[in-house]
Every structure is written in C-alpha cells, then in structure tokens.
Design a protein around this motif. Structure first.
Motif, PDB file in Angstrom:
ATOM      1  N   GLY A 203       0.981  -1.151   0.089  1.00 19.83           N
ATOM      2  CA  GLY A 203      -0.141   0.024   0.213  1.00 19.83           C
ATOM      3  C   GLY A 203       1.007   1.270  -0.251  1.00 19.83           C
ATOM      4  N   TYR A 204       2.007   1.587   0.380  1.00 13.91           N
ATOM      5  CA  TYR A 204       2.907   2.004   0.565  1.00 13.91           C
ATOM      6  C   TYR A 204       3.967   2.416  -0.234  1.00 13.91           C
ATOM      7  CZ  TYR A 204       2.258   4.840   5.063  1.00 13.91           C
ATOM      8  OH  TYR A 204       1.786   5.796   6.200  1.00 13.91           O
ATOM      9  N   ALA A 205       3.861   1.114  -0.890  1.00 12.84           N
ATOM     10  CA  ALA A 205       5.023   1.703  -2.102  1.00 12.84           C
ATOM     11  C   ALA A 205       4.808   0.642  -3.328  1.00 12.84           C
ATOM     12  CB  ALA A 205       6.143   1.182  -1.922  1.00 12.84           C
ATOM     13  N   PRO A 206       3.997   0.774  -4.347  1.00  6.37           N
ATOM     14  CA  PRO A 206       3.518  -0.186  -4.529  1.00  6.37           C
ATOM     15  C   PRO A 206       4.337  -0.152  -5.901  1.00  6.37           C
ATOM     16  CG  PRO A 206       1.779   1.898  -4.822  1.00  6.37           C
ATOM     17  CD  PRO A 206       2.589   2.261  -3.909  1.00  6.37           C
ATOM     18  N   GLY A 207       5.204   0.451  -6.357  1.00  3.42           N
ATOM     19  CA  GLY A 207       6.309   0.108  -7.622  1.00  3.42           C
ATOM     20  C   GLY A 207       7.056  -0.194  -6.722  1.00  3.42           C
ATOM     21  N   LEU A 208       8.482  -0.340  -7.356  1.00  5.95           N
ATOM     22  CA  LEU A 208       9.721  -1.184  -7.147  1.00  5.95           C
ATOM     23  C   LEU A 208      10.448  -0.591  -5.843  1.00  5.95           C
ATOM     24  CD1 LEU A 208      10.538  -1.617 -10.394  1.00  5.95           C
ATOM     25  CD2 LEU A 208       9.780  -3.127  -9.352  1.00  5.95           C
ATOM     26  N   SER A 209      10.165   1.251  -5.541  1.00  9.50           N
ATOM     27  CA  SER A 209      11.281   1.519  -4.411  1.00  9.50           C
ATOM     28  C   SER A 209      10.329   1.772  -3.430  1.00  9.50           C
ATOM     29  CB  SER A 209      11.435   3.057  -4.937  1.00  9.50           C
ATOM     30  OG  SER A 209      11.829   4.330  -4.088  1.00  9.50           O
ATOM     31  N   ASP A 210      10.167   1.229  -1.713  1.00  2.03           N
ATOM     32  CA  ASP A 210       9.927   1.735  -0.652  1.00  2.03           C
ATOM     33  C   ASP A 210       9.932   3.357  -0.122  1.00  2.03           C
ATOM     34  OD1 ASP A 210      12.339   1.078  -0.230  1.00  2.03           O
ATOM     35  OD2 ASP A 210      11.704  -0.910   1.517  1.00  2.03           O
ATOM     36  N   ARG A 211      10.635   3.397  -0.965  1.00  5.48           N
ATOM     37  CA  ARG A 211      11.260   4.733  -0.301  1.00  5.48           C
ATOM     38  C   ARG A 211      10.370   5.185   0.496  1.00  5.48           C
ATOM     39  NH1 ARG A 211      13.789  10.173  -2.912  1.00  5.48           N
ATOM     40  NH2 ARG A 211      14.180  11.135  -1.108  1.00  5.48           N
ATOM     41  N   SER A 212       8.566   6.263   0.471  1.00  2.30           N
ATOM     42  CA  SER A 212       8.479   6.716   0.744  1.00  2.30           C
ATOM     43  C   SER A 212       7.119   5.494   1.946  1.00  2.30           C
ATOM     44  CB  SER A 212       6.510   6.391  -0.262  1.00  2.30           C
ATOM     45  OG  SER A 212       6.191   5.040  -0.248  1.00  2.30           O
ATOM     46  N   PHE A 213       7.198   4.313   2.174  1.00  2.00           N
ATOM     47  CA  PHE A 213       7.344   4.117   2.966  1.00  2.00           C
ATOM     48  C   PHE A 213       8.493   3.732   4.312  1.00  2.00           C
ATOM     49  CE2 PHE A 213       7.854  -0.761   5.105  1.00  2.00           C
ATOM     50  CZ  PHE A 213       6.650  -1.193   6.137  1.00  2.00           C
ATOM     51  N   ARG A 214      10.206   3.876   3.659  1.00  2.00           N
ATOM     52  CA  ARG A 214      11.033   4.040   4.941  1.00  2.00           C
ATOM     53  C   ARG A 214      11.024   4.846   5.292  1.00  2.00           C
ATOM     54  NH1 ARG A 214      15.573   0.701   4.051  1.00  2.00           N
ATOM     55  NH2 ARG A 214      15.082  -0.913   2.373  1.00  2.00           N
ATOM     56  N   GLU A 215      10.895   6.799   4.708  1.00  2.00           N
ATOM     57  CA  GLU A 215      10.176   8.081   4.721  1.00  2.00           C
ATOM     58  C   GLU A 215       9.147   8.032   6.224  1.00  2.00           C
ATOM     59  OE1 GLU A 215      12.701  10.317   4.392  1.00  2.00           O
ATOM     60  OE2 GLU A 215      13.557   9.189   3.569  1.00  2.00           O
ATOM     61  N   ALA A 216       7.879   6.972   6.157  1.00  2.00           N
ATOM     62  CA  ALA A 216       7.146   7.126   6.581  1.00  2.00           C
ATOM     63  C   ALA A 216       7.266   6.564   8.290  1.00  2.00           C
ATOM     64  CB  ALA A 216       5.820   6.908   6.116  1.00  2.00           C
ATOM     65  N   LEU A 217       7.817   5.503   8.058  1.00  2.00           N
ATOM     66  CA  LEU A 217       8.060   4.608   9.210  1.00  2.00           C
ATOM     67  C   LEU A 217       9.264   6.415   9.757  1.00  2.00           C
ATOM     68  CD1 LEU A 217       8.959   1.114   8.643  1.00  2.00           C
ATOM     69  CD2 LEU A 217       7.134   1.534   9.687  1.00  2.00           C
ATOM     70  N   LYS A 218      10.444   6.400   9.412  1.00  2.90           N
ATOM     71  CA  LYS A 218      11.487   7.398  10.246  1.00  2.90           C
ATOM     72  C   LYS A 218      10.368   8.529  10.803  1.00  2.90           C
ATOM     73  CE  LYS A 218      13.776   7.300   6.819  1.00  2.90           C
ATOM     74  NZ  LYS A 218      15.722   7.467   5.701  1.00  2.90           N
ATOM     75  N   GLN A 219       9.705   8.993   9.778  1.00  6.55           N
ATOM     76  CA  GLN A 219       8.917   9.977  10.335  1.00  6.55           C
ATOM     77  C   GLN A 219       8.147  10.136  11.820  1.00  6.55           C
ATOM     78  OE1 GLN A 219       6.151  10.694   7.700  1.00  6.55           O
ATOM     79  NE2 GLN A 219       4.993  13.149   8.589  1.00  6.55           N
ATOM     80  N   VAL A 220       7.179   8.878  11.512  1.00  3.26           N
ATOM     81  CA  VAL A 220       6.111   8.562  12.817  1.00  3.26           C
ATOM     82  C   VAL A 220       7.706   8.515  13.839  1.00  3.26           C
ATOM     83  CG1 VAL A 220       4.774   7.465  13.527  1.00  3.26           C
ATOM     84  CG2 VAL A 220       4.720   7.929  11.419  1.00  3.26           C
ATOM     85  N   LEU A 221       8.768   7.547  14.139  1.00  2.89           N
ATOM     86  CA  LEU A 221       8.860   7.710  14.653  1.00  2.89           C
ATOM     87  C   LEU A 221      10.323   8.701  15.573  1.00  2.89           C
ATOM     88  CD1 LEU A 221      11.367   6.404  16.826  1.00  2.89           C
ATOM     89  CD2 LEU A 221      12.782   6.062  14.900  1.00  2.89           C
ATOM     90  N   GLY A 222      10.062   9.816  14.162  1.00  2.00           N
ATOM     91  CA  GLY A 222      10.451  11.010  15.073  1.00  2.00           C
ATOM     92  C   GLY A 222       9.851  11.761  15.937  1.00  2.00           C
ATOM     93  N   LYS A 223       8.481  11.610  15.022  1.00  2.00           N
ATOM     94  CA  LYS A 223       7.951  12.589  16.179  1.00  2.00           C
ATOM     95  C   LYS A 223       7.305  11.785  17.362  1.00  2.00           C
ATOM     96  CE  LYS A 223       5.677  15.048  12.491  1.00  2.00           C
ATOM     97  NZ  LYS A 223       3.681  14.880  11.365  1.00  2.00           N
ATOM     98  N   LEU A 224       6.845  10.427  17.224  1.00  2.00           N
ATOM     99  CA  LEU A 224       7.031   9.654  18.213  1.00  2.00           C
ATOM    100  C   LEU A 224       7.691   9.925  19.239  1.00  2.00           C
ATOM    101  CD1 LEU A 224       5.609   6.098  16.914  1.00  2.00           C
ATOM    102  CD2 LEU A 224       4.576   8.441  18.525  1.00  2.00           C
ATOM    103  N   ARG A 225       9.104  10.144  19.640  1.00  2.00           N
ATOM    104  CA  ARG A 225      10.499  10.469  20.011  1.00  2.00           C
ATOM    105  C   ARG A 225      10.625  11.740  21.009  1.00  2.00           C
ATOM    106  NH1 ARG A 225      14.141   8.081  22.362  1.00  2.00           N
ATOM    107  NH2 ARG A 225      16.412   8.917  21.236  1.00  2.00           N
TER     108      ARG A 225
END
Length: 903
Positions: A203-225
């Motif tokens: 759902g996050y990365a339907p194409g060949l790159s999962d960059r948006s998925f990775r960025e979302a994980l890092k973004q949420v971690l930053g906010k949670l911290r």
C-alpha cells in the motif's frame, strides 16, 4: 533593581513572589529575556533567592551564554555601585556563588542529569546502557545509522515474505520474528503477520521503490520520540483503535458526521429559496423554451427539492438515518455541475452566472457529500467546495469492514516503528553514543524513579524557562517532574517556529487557558498565573500597526490556537520616535531601461517586473552594495546597516559579493559550508582517492594545488590530442573518457615536444601522489591522511599567501579558517563512524543537499561592518537601516507528510 524604566507589566513579572507558577506571554520585542534576567538578579540581591538553587533553561547555547553574561554584568555593576561594606560583601558572595547557577539548554541539563545518575540508567534486564565517556552522535551520523538499521529490519521482513511465497519458511520463523518485533495486537495464525506486512508495504510502495514506506516509518518515529512514554502511548492507541473499529460507529463519530450533514443540508435549503427568488429563475422555470444548459439547472433544482421532501424529517444522528441519507444520495448518480456562459457583460449573462455560482457552492456541495458516483470534476470541486468530503456514500457496514481490514496493517506499522526504535537505540548504545533525544528520554526515564526525582526536585527553589512556546512534550514532562509550583515561563505562542523539531505550542496555550490573570495580588489556592507583556521596544509604530492588522485578520483559536484580541496586540513603546521610511528597489530583467520614477509609493509600475532565478541573487548583491553606498552618503555608519536573507547560503553568497566590492561584513555564516571552493577541492581529491576513474573529480584534482603543479586551461585542451598521439592514425581508439586519456599519458615515455613533456610530468606527478595516498588511506584515519596530504602538497602555505592588502589578508585568514573547520569536521566525522574515505564522501553528499550548519556565533558588534543574517536570526528590525533581500522568493514548502500525529 536597575535604573531602567520598566513598564508596570514588566515590574509585576519581576516582583512576582507567590508560591505558584507564572506564565509570561511576552510579545515580540517586549523584553521577555531582560525581564527574566532582571527577576533573577533583583531577587538574588534582595536575598530572596539562592543563586546556587536556580535552574534556567534556554532554547540555544547562545541564549544561555548571553543570559549568563547579562546577569554577571549586572552583578558586577551593582558591586561597583555599592556604597556600604555590607552591600559589597553581599554582592561579592553573589558573584562567588553565581558560577553554580544552572543556566543551560534543556539538553545540557538532561545530559548532566544522565551523567550524575549513569549507574541507574539501565535496560529492562538491569544491564547498564551506557558507559562513562559517552558522546553525542551528530545529526548526519545518526541519519546514516538509522538508515542502516532500517535497511536490515525491512530486509528481514522482505526475506520472510519471499520465503513464504516460495514455501521456504523454516519451522522456527515465528520465534525469530518475535525476537525483533514486539507484537501490539496478537494474531491467531503467525502467517497473518506476514499478510498484514505485505498489504502494508504494498500500500505504501506499490512500485519498485519503498522509499515512501521508509520515510513514513522514520517520520513517525521522529514524532513519537518528542513524546514522553511513547511506547506505552502507541500500545494504548493501537488497542484503542482496534476497539473503536469493533464498536464502529461510535456515537461521537455519528455526531461528527451529522454535524457536517446538517450544516450543508441547511445551506442547500436556504439556497433553494434564494434561487427561486433569483432574477434568472424565470428562465429556469420556463426551461422548455431554453437550451440544454438551463434545462439541466431545472433538473438539479428538482433533485434538491426531492431530497428536501425525503430527508427533511431527519433530526437525529442515528445509524438508520445515515442509511436513509446514503440511499437518497444514490438517486444523484451521474449528476454534473451547472455550466456558466461566456461573459458578454449583459444583465442576462450576469444573472445566469450568478445563479450558477450559488447553485454550485451551496447545492452541489450537498450533492457531493452524499454521492461520489457523479461527474463533478476535480477542478470544479476545488473551486466551489474544496473541503467537502463524500461521507454518506458508503454504508456504515462497508466502512467497518474496510476498517477491520486496516487494523492488522496499522498494528504492523507501529510494531515496525517501535522495532526500528529498539534496534536503533541498541546500535547507538553499543557504540556509547547518544542523540539529543536520548538525553531527554534518558532524563525522563531516570525521573520516573521516585528517589531520583525527589533528589533533583529538592536542588532547585526556582525554575526558569525561556522560549516556552518551543518546548516539546517530552521536555515539558521533564520540567513537570522536577517542578513544585515554582516555574517562571516566558514565551509567545505566535513566535513558535520549531514544530519541525516537534515543539508543541499547544502546551503554552493549555497553561494559559488554565491560569488566572495576575492583577497584583496572589491567592494561596491558585497555583498558575498569567501575565501579558505587550509593549514592543524593538520596532517602529508603522511596523507594529502592520503586524497587528495582519495578525488580527487570520489568527483565531480555530486556525492558529490563539485569538488575536486586545490581550495579544502589540503596543508601541512610550516615547517612540517617528515611523521609519520604507522604500523599494526592484530588480528587473527586461533588458530595457526603466521608466522614470513616478509619484506613486513604488518607484516603477508592476508590469516591468521579472526575474531570472539563475542569477537573481548575485544581481541583488550588486543592488544591495549600491544601496549601502547611498546610505553611507547620507551619513549612515556601516554597523547601523543590516541585510536580511532567506537562507544561510544566501548570506554567505552576499558576504562574498559585498567583500569583493570592498564592503566589510560581519554575521553568522555557519561552520561547514559544502559549496566553498576549498571544500570542493578536497571532495574532488577524496573522490579520486576512492576511485580515480571519475572524470569530473579527476579534472578538479588536476586543476587544484593539491596535485602539486596544476594544469592550466590550455594544458587541459592538450590532454586529448596528446593521449591519441600514442596510436597510429589508422588505429586511434575512441577515448570517450577523460580518465582514460590521463592514464595513457601517465604511462608515456618522455615527449620530444617541450609543452607535451611538461604536461606528461605534471600528470605523472599528480597520479603518483594519488597512488601513494590511496595506499596510505588503507592504514591511516581520514584526519591523519589529510594532514599528511597537506604536509606533502604544501597546500596550507599556498592558502597563507596574500598580496598584503587588507582584502588579501582577510581572504587568507578566511581560507585558513575554512581549512581548520574542514579538518575539524573530518576529525569529528571519524569519531562519529565516518572512518573511511567512502563513508566521508557519503556524508559530504548528504551535506550538499542541505543548507549550511548554523554555528550560533554572535555578531561582532564592535566592528564597523554591515550585518548579514537570516530573517530568522534577526529577531526584529532593530537596526537604523534594514535591507531585505529576496522578497520575491517563494519560501513556502508544500506539506508532504503522509502521516499526521496528534498527541
């Protein structure tokens, strides 16, 4: 108390003595830091405050340094003014004890707390997490390490998915999975975890790159911290979400949906009556005589009338009524927007289009709310009802089924975020390194221990916080843990600019809402008071009037967390002088002479304005220099002139340009600047050391003094024909790359032609150095390698050379300073883990994508030089002459976050 004349509000804040918290809402330029400092000084002199039991938290190290200097200077002056022996002894004692006053950033406070109780900072199994001598991991190094940890974590998940698809899963794979992932919502079948992850990642990365998925994980971690106790918060939130889905829809959700429904339904009914009384309605009512366009308007009104007949008795937010609305909406399938006609200026045309505007905004918006199977274009929706969503188009049962499907992926997402956090911390702590956020969470964790919390709390009689509006939730949690109705906070929610660093200005507003306005006397039952400082001492009246007019037009509680009423307005200081003069100098790129200035406020008509972004700022620098000279002709001193730019990079470009024109400059330009010539030369050298077969770095190296004897432009032109001379005409290869030609010349025998021999010797010497240094790079640290290179190339001596003029000496000092900064940067990079040439290059590449790093050094106020700084650092227009550059630049960033977190 100083001889300065304080306002009554400032005096109230300085003299406040109740056993309670005081929040000072201090507008821009109202002297909040001066008030905070004066309060500490006056209470200490009066004997009401023990300076060794004071904690002051500032937002930056520079602010802490300035506050220390301010307080110490006032104490020294009071000591020199003291007349009695008792007063002198008292002030001497204060000066002796003043170094014990804790004035620092909250990160420094947390770091000290962590150091004091390091033995108590333990993991879940009681093991020490850090050793003495731990160090700070800088932002770039932390980002690189986080990417490595995330890559390993996701690679493991992808490998499990791949094994499942090919029936290769080992029997013990769940145990391995659970060793990395702390499950938030358990599944009966462990394979469901992989199915959820597959749905999530696709759902996050339907194409060949999962960059948006990775960025979302890092973004949420930053906010949670930025939140205290975030791991438990996530667990509670995920479980709450799952429970809400099971009980969907809640009455609160239905009430929310129906509040939107009733708002748009009422608008539609009112619009129907207005349309029936509209001058254009007669044509609509007799549409049989009109064209298709007007007949469609009658059909739309008939649809609206039928909806009123079938839905007018709905008054309650119930599931049954939701179903009725959805079924009624299905009758609108295929509906399209009414059309306007070309404007011919006649009353008939004007009435037609006015009728269509009203129908589009108030009736079609309701249609869209209850039907999404329509022919309403995105453009028309954006024009007439951009904020309306199609809420009543799916049954509540279908909504619930969709939500149930999302529960698993949501849980897996946050499990991955927490797993990333756990593995990242493990990697950092194993290297005895921390980030700033680790200082905060380490301190917060220690303060959960009752004995530590009480011990720290008992150290301080009064706690002061500057720039409270930029405090994050975790920082507020730390302060609250050690406070005891003894906090003095100053700030201004309107000046909160650090949300990107997870500041939470809502904390300021929450304290303000619960506080009692201080009127001069305190009630022992009240523990939170509020004071407003609204007199601006920094700006002229025309600027203040402008700010009040702009802010009052849009700052409301709903839009911006505050209501810009009388309590928030700025007021001009007593005795303010005449308003300053504002003039415009507009840079054009028409290639034509400008018309003669007019009597209007702007010098030139707007239709001649245009820019060429590629060279705009360089041209602005020339215009700025001309303006400075004009101000000097009018008697202005250079130190009374400030130039403000949008970015640090622009400040540095402006400085270079002004100094070339003989105008001295001071400012804060940052520590490492990836675009300066010296940095580029060393980066080229590092690239060649990493891989000599890179054309542009190799050419840059051969053109620099680092290679020994750099090639001239004419010699560069000879490289290709010289390399091809090795081959007969009929056997000449196609040498496409520069490095191929250089390597051929390197192996040549001596040339007969004197010019070619000189080139050959230069190339050979340069490439011999590269071979020598590449061998040493395997053994030496980057810092030692570069020190050796500087010694062998005599590069530092070349930087010292100047023509003896003031400008030449200044350039020489700057070059040497940049060299030192670069070597310090390399040393620090090695310590942070960038210990190879390749890793250092990766870091430099990341730096290039960012702005320069501000070093927060103070302006050299004693120099007769113009001030160059960013708008952000200017703090206000406090100089007699202020030049604003680049006002035509678009500095607004689009919001691209995929996830929004609300505490």
């Amino acid at each position: 108390m100083s001889n300065f004349s304080w306002t009554s509000e400032q005096e109230a804040a300085i003299d406040f003595s109740a056993k309670a918290n005081l929040l000072v809402s201090a507008a821009a330029g109202s002297g909040k830091t001066a008030v905070l400092s004066e309060r500490i000084i006056s209470r200490a002199i009066a004997g009401d405050l023990d300076l060794s039991r004071v904690l002051v938290m500032t937002f930056t190290d520079l602010a802490a340094k300035q506050m220390k200097n301010r307080i110490e200077a006032r104490l020294v002056k009071a000591r020199s003014d003291a007349e009695t022996a008792a007063d002198i002894d008292h002030l001497d004692a204060l000066l002796r004890i003043f170094p014990q006053t804790r004035i620092s950033t909250i990160h420094s406070f947390c770091n000290r707390l962590l150091g004091d109780y390091l033995a108590e900072f333990k993991g879940d199994r009681g093991e020490p997490l850090l050793e003495p001598g731990y160090a700070l991991l800088d932002e770039e190094a932390a980002a690189g390490l986080l990417d490595e940890v995330l890559d390993e974590l996701l690679s493991h998940q992808y490998a499990l998915l791949d094994d499942r698809r090919h029936n290769r899963l080992q029997a013990d794979w769940p145990e391995e999975y659970y060793s990395k992932i702390d499950v938030l919502l358990a599944r009966t079948d462990p394979l469901d975890y992989l199915s959820d992850f597959d749905r999530l990642s696709t759902g996050y990365a339907p194409g060949l790159s999962d960059r948006s998925f990775r960025e979302a994980l890092k973004q949420v971690l930053g906010k949670l911290r930025s939140l205290p106790d975030y791991r438990n918060l996530v667990r509670r939130a995920v479980n709450s979400f799952a429970a809400e889905v099971e009980d969907f829809p809640s009455q609160d959700l239905l009430d929310h949906f129906f509040s939107i429904y009733f708002e748009h339904y009422k608008k539609m009914k009112v619009a129907l009556r207005q349309l029936e009384g509209h001058p254009h309605y007669e044509r609509v009512r007799n549409s049989a005589k009109e064209g298709v366009t007007i007949q469609r308007q009658l059909d739309l009104m008939d649809h609206a009338g039928k909806l009123v007949e079938s839905l007018d008795d709905i008054s309650a937010a119930t599931i049954e009524n939701f179903k009725r609305i959805s079924e009624a909406g299905r009758q609108l399938d295929g509906v399209s927007m009414p059309a306007k006609v070309a404007d011919k200026g006649s009353d008939k045309t004007i009435n037609h289009n006015d009728f269509v505007d009203l129908m589009s905004s108030d009736i079609m918006s309701f249609f869209y709310l209850i039907n999404d199977n329509n022919k309403i274009s995105t453009g028309k929706k954006q024009e007439y009802f951009p904020d309306v969503q199609a809420l009543f188009t799916v049954s509540l049962q279908e909504m619930q089924e969709d939500l149930k499907i999302s529960v698993g992926p949501v849980a897996r997402f946050f499990e991955l975020v927490l797993a990333l956090d756990k593995e990242f911390q493990k990697e950092k702590f194993s290297r005895n390194l921390l980030e700033f956020a680790d200082f905060e969470h380490g301190a917060f964790r220690l303060l959960q221990e009752e004995n530590i919390r009480l011990e720290v709390q008992n150290r301080y009689d009064e706690i002061y916080i500057d720039e409270y509006q930029d405090t994050s939730s975790i920082q507020d949690g730390i302060v609250s843990a050690i406070a005891g109705d003894n906090i003095f906070m100053v700030g201004d929610v309107k000046q909160s600019i650090y949300r990107f660093r997870y500041a939470n200005p809502a904390l300021f507003q929450q304290r303000s809402d619960k506080a009692v306005f201080f009127t001069g006397s305190a009630d022992t039952e009240v523990k939170d008071y509020l004071l407003n400082l609204s007199t601006n001492f920094r700006s002229q009246s025309n600027i203040i009037d402008f700010v009040n007019e702009v802010f009052s037009s849009f700052l409301t509680r709903e839009a911006a967390e505050i209501e810009y009423d009388e309590s928030q307005r700025l007021y001009v200081r007593p005795g303010a002088g005449e308003p300053g003069k504002v003039s415009w100098r507009i840079l054009t790129n028409t290639g034509e002479d400008l018309p003669e200035p007019s009597d209007a406020e702007n010098d030139y008509p707007l239709n001649v304005l245009s820019f060429t972004p590629a060279n705009e700022f360089q041209r602005l620098s020339l215009l700025a220099a001309d303006t400075i000279r004009s101000l000097q002709d009018e008697g202005a001193e250079l130190k009374d002139i400030a130039l403000l730019c949008c970015t640090n990079a622009q400040c540095k470009t402006l400085r270079d340009s002004l100094e070339k024109q003989g105008i001295p400059v001071t400012g804060t330009f940052g520590g490492i600047y990836p675009e300066n010539l010296l940095m580029r030369q060393f980066e080229a050298l590092l690239n060649v050391l990493d891989n000599p077969r890179q054309d542009i770095p190799l050419a840059s190296y051969l053109a620099s003094a680092l290679c020994g004897d750099p090639l001239s432009p004419a010699e560069f032109m000879r490289i290709r024909p010289l390399a091809e001379r090795k081959f007969p005409d009929e056997e000449k290869p196609r040498l496409r790359y520069f490095h191929e030609r250089v390597m051929l010349i390197e192996d040549f025998l001596p040339c007969e032609d004197e010019r070619d021999e000189k080139i050959r010797l230069k190339v050979k010497q340069a490439m011999d150095r590269i071979k020598h240094w590449r061998l040493l790079a395997r053994e030496l640290s980057n810092r030692d390698l570069l020190s050796l290179i500087l010694q062998e190339s005599q590069f530092e001596k070349l930087l010292e050379q100047s023509d003896g003029s003031p400008a030449g000496l200044r350039d020489s000092r700057r070059r040497l300073s940049e060299l030192k900064q670069f070597l310090d940067f390399v040393k620090e990079s090695s310590f942070q883990g960038f210990d190879s040439v390749q890793k250092l290059l990766q870091r430099l590449e990341k730096l290039r994508k960012r702005d320069i790093f501000p070093d927060d050094s103070d302006l050299q106020s004693d120099l007769d030089a113009v001030r160059v700084l960013t708008y952000h650092k200017s703090k206000g227009l406090q100089w007699p002459n202020v030049i604003l550059l680049g006002l035509g630049n678009n500095q607004v960033r689009a919001e691209t976050d995929l996830i929004s977190i609300d505490e």
